[in-house]
Design an enzyme around this catalytic site. Structure first.
Site, PDB file in Angstrom:
ATOM      1  N   ARG A  46      30.877 128.073 -63.790  1.00  0.00           N
ATOM      2  CA  ARG A  46      31.156 126.743 -64.342  1.00  0.00           C
ATOM      3  C   ARG A  46      32.484 126.747 -65.091  1.00  0.00           C
ATOM      4  NH1 ARG A  46      29.762 125.496 -69.342  1.00  0.00           N
ATOM      5  NH2 ARG A  46      27.898 126.822 -69.336  1.00  0.00           N
ATOM      6  N   TYR A  98      39.790 100.177 -59.081  1.00  0.00           N
ATOM      7  CA  TYR A  98      38.576 100.542 -58.361  1.00  0.00           C
ATOM      8  C   TYR A  98      37.339 100.064 -59.119  1.00  0.00           C
ATOM      9  CZ  TYR A  98      34.849 103.535 -56.559  1.00  0.00           C
ATOM     10  OH  TYR A  98      33.666 103.992 -56.062  1.00  0.00           O
ATOM     11  N   ASP A 170      45.423 106.506 -61.622  1.00  0.00           N
ATOM     12  CA  ASP A 170      44.673 106.898 -60.431  1.00  0.00           C
ATOM     13  C   ASP A 170      45.661 106.868 -59.272  1.00  0.00           C
ATOM     14  OD1 ASP A 170      43.147 106.960 -58.082  1.00  0.00           O
ATOM     15  OD2 ASP A 170      41.441 105.994 -59.045  1.00  0.00           O
ATOM     16  N   LYS A 195      39.382 111.348 -50.629  1.00  0.00           N
ATOM     17  CA  LYS A 195      40.196 110.499 -49.761  1.00  0.00           C
ATOM     18  C   LYS A 195      41.289 111.312 -49.059  1.00  0.00           C
ATOM     19  CE  LYS A 195      37.684 107.174 -51.637  1.00  0.00           C
ATOM     20  NZ  LYS A 195      36.975 107.780 -52.782  1.00  0.00           N
TER      21      LYS A 195
END
Length: 379
Positions: A46, A98, A170, A195
């Site tokens: 992690r 978004y 973004d 994406k």
């Protein structure tokens, strides 16, 4: 070194242990420590993993940053960045962004005392007017989702610096291939790596890059503390996807440009949104801060019936949530990416029942245009 070469040769392409031309998938949860008083670089996955580190260092290099972080999804990346703020902080955000980001700001972080004001970020004066004494950040998308609005990033950075604000963007639509916001003074760049970074519709992930050590420490604290990290297999898939970024973005942009210019001349189209069109309101600004217009465009049909006929009858386009894959994807924002936004807010912004968003893939562009036209002329 030119940028296209840097994508493949940035210091993170070869396994240092074996010389393999692909970083291995370190499918491991923990690491043996030879000396408990002098722990090794990795202890628990992690907190750090060699496969993830290779991806994080790669995206940092490609964005012109210093520190990169990989998260379990684009929204995990967005949320983790927003988590560096505290109750009572105020964030200025672009209104046309978004839907998932709008939702997390208005329905989650507001519950923890973080305030947000949405503004038309194409008007830099609106940014200045929205600044308060407790304003801590400016959150942008350029081009925006789904109307491809353009913000003058240099001007926005100037305002933010005068008020000591953290600038966040973004950068999903452009990818670092076409736009590198950190070079323009932006503090934090975020990607839904699902994406264009991944590029094959087979992995979900998010990436964050910054040059600032103080912000890097805060972001890593959230990444390690929340634990919303990207697994090694998915990191490997993104790392592989990046290797073809240049080829994909160039071809997909060429197709998007041709489709946008073709759509402008169709009688069943009311308006086309694409920053590569000279008629786009943000054309000059975008051309000055990016090296391409990207592979995403939107358009409005003359009626809702035409829009739905196109989506019902296409055979080559995939009608789906998401974008950026090698296959061309057609999306309906009011029911998909922006379904979580209140209807009255969508209408105010121009996100209507006639709006279709396109992400051009690698198919022959003539086939893509013919496929759209068949659905439109059936009405």
């Amino acid at each position: 070194m030119r940028y296209g070469t840097k994508i493949l040769h940035n210091g993170n392409e070869t396994d240092p242990n074996t010389g393999a031309l692909s970083i291995p998938i370190y499918q491991v949860s923990t690491f043996h420590q030879e000396d408990i008083d002098r722990p090794g670089k990795y202890d628990y996955a992690r907190s750090g993993n060699p496969t993830r580190e290779a991806l994080e260092r790669t995206i940092a290099a490609l964005e012109g940053g210093t520190y990169g972080y990989a998260f379990a999804s684009g929204m995990a990346a967005v949320s983790s960045v927003l988590a560096i703020f505290r109750p009572g902080d105020h964030i200025i955000a672009a209104e046309d962004l978004y839907g998932g980001t709008y939702r997390i700001l208005t329905r989650f972080f507001c519950e923890f005392g973080i305030e947000v004001t949405f503004i038309d970020a194409t008007d830099v004066n609106a940014i200045e007017k929205a600044v308060r004494n407790n304003t801590r950040a400016l959150y942008l998308e350029s081009p925006s989702n789904p109307l491809l609005k353009i913000t003058d990033l240099g001007a926005a950075v100037d305002i933010a610096r005068r008020h000591n604000l953290i600038t966040i963007i973004d950068n999903t639509f452009m990818s670092p291939y076409f736009q590198r916001p950190l070079d323009l003074g932006i503090d934090i760049s975020i990607h839904s790596a699902t994406k264009f970074i991944g590029g094959h519709s087979d992995v979900i992930g998010g990436l964050v890059v910054t040059k600032r050590e103080d912000l890097a420490k805060k972001i890593y604290f959230v990444q390690n503390g929340y634990g919303a990290v990207l697994g090694p297999q998915d990191c490997w898939l993104l790392h592989r996807g990046i290797k073809t970024l240049r080829a994909r973005m160039e071809i997909q942009q060429q197709s998007a440009d041709k489709i946008a210019r073709w759509l402008k001349n169709q009688p069943w189209v009311e308006e086309v949104f694409y920053p590569g069109l000279e008629s786009h309101n943000g054309y000059a600004v975008h051309a000055a801060q990016a090296t391409g217009a990207g592979a995403v465009l939107s358009f409005k049909t003359v009626t809702e019936k035409v829009a739905k006929s196109i989506m019902k009858n296409v055979k080559i386009w995939s009608v789906a949530v998401s974008l950026g894959g090698v296959e061309s994807i057609m999306s309906y924002p009011v029911k998909m990416s922006h379904a979580s936004m209140p209807e009255e807010e969508r209408r105010r912004l121009g996100i209507t029942d006639t709006l279709i968003r396109l992400s051009a893939g690698l198919e022959e562009v003539e086939d893509l245009m013919e496929d759209i036209e068949k659905g439109a002329i059936l009405v």
